[in-house]
Structure formats: structure tokens, C-alpha cells
Design a protein around this motif. Structure first.
Motif, PDB file in Angstrom:
ATOM      1  N   UNK A 156       0.839  -1.200   0.000  1.00  0.00           N
ATOM      2  CA  UNK A 156       0.000   0.000   0.000  1.00  0.00           C
ATOM      3  C   UNK A 156       0.870   1.245   0.000  1.00  0.00           C
ATOM      4  N   UNK A 157       0.399   2.305  -0.677  1.00  0.00           N
ATOM      5  CA  UNK A 157       1.133   3.566  -0.628  1.00  0.00           C
ATOM      6  C   UNK A 157       0.389   4.618   0.197  1.00  0.00           C
ATOM      7  N   UNK A 158      -0.782   4.238   0.739  1.00  0.00           N
ATOM      8  CA  UNK A 158      -1.517   5.119   1.642  1.00  0.00           C
ATOM      9  C   UNK A 158      -2.345   4.255   2.591  1.00  0.00           C
ATOM     10  N   UNK A 203     -10.975   8.812   8.918  1.00  0.00           N
ATOM     11  CA  UNK A 203     -11.742   9.255   7.749  1.00  0.00           C
ATOM     12  C   UNK A 203     -10.919  10.048   6.734  1.00  0.00           C
ATOM     13  N   UNK A 204      -9.594   9.891   6.778  1.00  0.00           N
ATOM     14  CA  UNK A 204      -8.729  10.518   5.776  1.00  0.00           C
ATOM     15  C   UNK A 204      -7.831   9.446   5.184  1.00  0.00           C
ATOM     16  N   UNK A 205      -7.132   9.780   4.153  1.00  0.00           N
ATOM     17  CA  UNK A 205      -6.160   8.878   3.557  1.00  0.00           C
ATOM     18  C   UNK A 205      -4.784   9.497   3.752  1.00  0.00           C
ATOM     19  N   UNK A 248       4.519  13.278   5.754  1.00  0.00           N
ATOM     20  CA  UNK A 248       3.147  12.778   5.743  1.00  0.00           C
ATOM     21  C   UNK A 248       2.314  13.695   4.862  1.00  0.00           C
ATOM     22  N   UNK A 249       1.556  13.090   3.958  1.00  0.00           N
ATOM     23  CA  UNK A 249       0.719  13.831   3.023  1.00  0.00           C
ATOM     24  C   UNK A 249      -0.731  13.445   3.227  1.00  0.00           C
TER      25      UNK A 249
END
Length: 157
Positions: free
Chosen positions: A139-141, A146-148, A156-157
Motif C-alpha cells: 500500500x502507498x496510503x 476518515x482521511x487517507x 506525511x501527506x
């Protein structure tokens, strides 16, 4: 809990009384689900007003224990646990090390309290050596509150 309340700077209500009240809330509570009333076997009913405060006290102790466990994974004077943040009982952390070592830390953290079980989703390390890599889906996120969340250029993005 007694330990935390004993450290209050100006206790107007006796600590023993507060501890007894919390015990009643935790052990004698019920909740309604599909027009039926239920009593939890462990813990407190979700939605009970004082529960977030109690949960925060409980989880603060777990936070400290996780930080201590993570020190075993420090390498080359680098902290393995670069960040540990929590909202109620939801954690987000940055672990510096292999995904296999992250899983080892996770397994140890789940042994800290028999009634508290953590779940984990993590991003993958691009180019991680096969011996250090876990068997999880790459996984890349990851989801968090409730956010990605993803990591781009070490941030952190």
C-alpha cells in the motif's frame, strides 16, 4: 486510574470516591441496540459521556508501554518510533525499520493488555529487501480518521 487522580493539584472530591464512581460506570452500564438492552462483558458502553476521558487515561498508559517496546528496535542511534500520535484509541505512527520488525512490535503491543487488541494497516517500503519484507498487501496510503494518509518525500501527506 487511582495513580492519575492521586496526582491532582487540588482534589476537591476524594480520589477514592471518583475511583468508585468510575467503577460503577464501567461495570454497571448498559446500552440499547436494536430495541434490546445489553450489558458489556468488558469495558463500557460506547456513547457513555465519561468514557472518552477514561479511555484517554487507559490509552496513555498503553502509549508509554509502546514507546518502551519500540526502543528495542532502535538502530544506529535512530529512534525506531519516529512519531506516535493517538486520537482516543486510534493510533498513527511512523516506524523506522523493516515491515517485519514493525509486525514484531505490533505483536508485542497486542500483548500489553489482554482486553485491548490493536489492528494495523501500513504502507510499504519501496525496494524493501525480501528478507525484511512482510507478506501484507503493498500500500502507498492508509486510512486514518476518515482521511487517507501517505508519505511523499519523507513527509506525511
Amino acid at each position: 486510574m487511582q495513580e492519575k487522580h492521586d496526582k491532582r493539584s487540588s482534589p476537591k472530591v476524594p480520589t477514592d470516591f471518583l475511583v468508585e464512581l468510575v467503577g460503577i460506570i464501567l461495570n454497571e452500564n448498559i446500552f440499547e441496540f436494536h430495541n434490546s438492552y445489553w450489558k458489556p462483558k468488558i469495558g463500557a458502553a460506547m456513547g457513555s459521556p465519561p468514557i472518552p476521558y477514561y479511555a484517554d487515561l487507559f490509552m496513555t498508559k498503553i502509549d508509554k508501554q509502546i514507546r518502551i517496546l519500540a526502543k528495542k528496535y532502535n538502530e544506529n542511534e535512530s529512534e525506531a518510533l519516529a512519531m506516535l500520535k493517538r486520537f482516543l484509541d486510534d493510533y498513527i505512527l511512523m516506524f523506522v525499520g523493516s515491515t517485519k520488525k514493525l509486525h514484531q512490535l505490533f505483536e508485542e503491543a497486542n500483548k500489553l493488555n489482554p482486553t485491548n487488541k490493536l489492528t494495523m494497516t501500513h504502507t510499504s517500503i519501496i525496494g524493501e529487501h525480501i528478507d525484511d519484507k512482510c507478506n501484507c498487501e503493498e500500500l502507498n496510503s492508509i486510512p486514518f480518521l476518515e482521511t487517507k494518509v501517505s508519505i511523499k518525500d519523507g513527509k506525511i501527506d
